[in-house]
Write an enzyme that holds these catalytic residues in place. Structure first.
Site, PDB file in Angstrom:
ATOM      1  N   PHE A   1     -14.038  -3.305   0.405  1.00  0.00           N
ATOM      2  CA  PHE A   1     -14.915  -2.538  -0.712  1.00  0.00           C
ATOM      3  C   PHE A   1     -16.219  -2.666   0.018  1.00  0.00           C
ATOM      4  O   PHE A   1     -16.986  -2.719  -0.904  1.00  0.00           O
ATOM      5  CB  PHE A   1     -14.588  -3.188  -1.827  1.00  0.00           C
ATOM      6  CG  PHE A   1     -13.102  -2.935  -2.347  1.00  0.00           C
ATOM      7  CD1 PHE A   1     -12.269  -1.827  -2.187  1.00  0.00           C
ATOM      8  CD2 PHE A   1     -12.503  -3.827  -3.419  1.00  0.00           C
ATOM      9  CE1 PHE A   1     -10.916  -1.521  -2.523  1.00  0.00           C
ATOM     10  CE2 PHE A   1     -11.109  -3.704  -3.827  1.00  0.00           C
ATOM     11  CZ  PHE A   1     -10.569  -2.464  -3.446  1.00  0.00           C
TER      12      PHE A   1
ATOM     13  N   TYR B   1       0.857  -1.127  -0.087  1.00  0.00           N
ATOM     14  CA  TYR B   1      -0.097   0.019  -0.086  1.00  0.00           C
ATOM     15  C   TYR B   1       0.856   1.264   0.136  1.00  0.00           C
ATOM     16  O   TYR B   1       1.288   1.792   0.988  1.00  0.00           O
ATOM     17  CB  TYR B   1      -0.819   0.073   1.257  1.00  0.00           C
ATOM     18  CG  TYR B   1      -2.117  -0.991   1.154  1.00  0.00           C
ATOM     19  CD1 TYR B   1      -2.518  -1.782   0.078  1.00  0.00           C
ATOM     20  CD2 TYR B   1      -3.057  -1.069   2.310  1.00  0.00           C
ATOM     21  CE1 TYR B   1      -3.548  -2.477   0.087  1.00  0.00           C
ATOM     22  CE2 TYR B   1      -4.095  -1.948   2.463  1.00  0.00           C
ATOM     23  CZ  TYR B   1      -4.276  -2.623   1.241  1.00  0.00           C
ATOM     24  OH  TYR B   1      -5.295  -3.590   1.349  1.00  0.00           O
TER      25      TYR B   1
ATOM     26  N   LEU C   1     -14.590  -0.278  -6.427  1.00  0.00           N
ATOM     27  CA  LEU C   1     -13.023  -0.813  -5.905  1.00  0.00           C
ATOM     28  C   LEU C   1     -12.405   0.132  -5.223  1.00  0.00           C
ATOM     29  O   LEU C   1     -13.043   0.818  -4.191  1.00  0.00           O
ATOM     30  CB  LEU C   1     -12.317  -1.283  -7.135  1.00  0.00           C
ATOM     31  CG  LEU C   1     -13.058  -2.470  -7.900  1.00  0.00           C
ATOM     32  CD1 LEU C   1     -11.990  -2.644  -9.082  1.00  0.00           C
ATOM     33  CD2 LEU C   1     -13.238  -3.461  -7.167  1.00  0.00           C
TER      34      LEU C   1
ATOM     35  N   GLY D   1     -18.051  -0.996  -3.328  1.00  0.00           N
ATOM     36  CA  GLY D   1     -18.508  -2.078  -4.259  1.00  0.00           C
ATOM     37  C   GLY D   1     -17.768  -2.183  -5.421  1.00  0.00           C
ATOM     38  O   GLY D   1     -16.523  -2.252  -5.369  1.00  0.00           O
TER      39      GLY D   1
END
Length: 305
Positions: free
Chosen positions: A219, A71, A226, A223
């Site tokens: 998510f 990340y 993403l 949804g």
């Protein structure tokens, strides 16, 4: 809904092995400013603001933080932000990271690591976080059919004391069984949300609950978008239920997630301090059986690769 005095404890607790966490946690990916697939989530936020959000999350009772060494964006690293904001770490803070996929320093994906390369990924997380062991490490499956060799390598690192507990991510039910034959699994982290559920996803959620394994969806708010910010438009049912409770659609989505079972955790991420408070406040939103039934019908089927 009012946000006064609401903390993450309002959602209840669950144990990741012997580590008790509030069911409403915090995901750090958005703090880097870019999604890990390269999808922009806007310009990187100010570093001091990102650190303030992490500290505020902990002040509001968050003791489960999700991260990964991959990340990062050109300007931000999630692990470095966590270290700067929260070290020395509170005794009850559980940091969950993941390994498997790799990125080179420029951010290009290098595919799934080989089993013998996982130790290097674990040690990189240790270095960035400033820890001598990792609380929970999820093996993130990245296109491989079998996870046995990879999970076995992590089990060896657990036996060596570098990892306390193991989980798996982006998996199907057969992968859970494969991992459990090697070592205990404390959590399954999969793509799952109100409007994005694979055909076998609900069964996996319920199966985890029957076995006492935490299910941790990612998510859950965005949804199909993403890593991008959550959409401004929502299904009429979501909007109606949100109005009935004086809540936001995002809070309804999080509440639905937590209502799926006492073993279901939530790790919504945000770079907006106001949204952080709203997400945590969702932990006290209680939906009626009728509302849950109406929302359950909204899911669309997607596959886990």
């Amino acid at each position: 809904m009012t946000s006064e005095t609401v903390t993450a404890a309002a959602a209840g607790t669950w144990k990741l092995g012997d580590l008790e966490v509030n069911r409403l946690g915090f995901g750090t990916m958005r703090l880097t400013g870019n999604g890990v697939r390269g999808n922009s989530d806007g310009a990187p936020i100010d570093r001091s603001r990102a650190i303030a959000i992490l500290r505020r999350a902990v002040e509001l009772g968050v003791n489960h933080i999700d991260t990964a060494s991959f990340y990062f964006s050109p300007l931000r690293s999630a692990n470095e932000l966590i270290n700067s904001a929260l070290a020395p770490y509170p005794d009850d803070l559980v940091i969950v990271t993941k390994v498997g996929p790799g990125r080179d320093p420029s951010g290009e994906w290098q595919g799934m690591a080989r089993p013998e390369q996982l130790r290097g990924q674990v040690e990189e997380n240790l270095r960035q976080l400033g820890r001598d062991h990792l609380d929970v490490v999820n093996l993130r499956r990245n296109g491989v059919d079998s996870i046995a060799d990879h999970f076995g390598a992590l089990a060896d690192l657990r036996d060596a004391g570098l990892i306390r507990h193991l989980g798996i991510s982006s998996v199907r039910p057969e992968h859970l069984a494969e991992a459990q034959a090697i070592a205990p699994v404390v959590c399954v982290q999969n793509y799952y949300g109100l409007d994005r559920r694979a055909s076998d996803a609900d069964g996996l959620v319920d199966g985890c609950g029957e076995q006492g394994i935490a299910f941790v969806p990612y998510f859950a708010i965005s949804g199909n978008r993403l890593e991008a910010s959550a959409a401004d438009t929502h299904d009429d049912e979501v909007l109606a239920i949100a109005r009935a409770h004086g809540a936001t659609p995002a809070q309804v989505r999080l509440a639905w997630t937590l209502h799926r079972g006492p073993h279901v955790l939530a790790i919504p991420g945000t770079s907006n301090p106001d949204h952080l408070v709203e997400n945590i406040t969702a932990g006290e939103l209680r939906l009626s059986p009728d509302e849950l039934a109406r929302l359950q019908l909204l899911g669309s089927e997607q596959s886990v690769n």
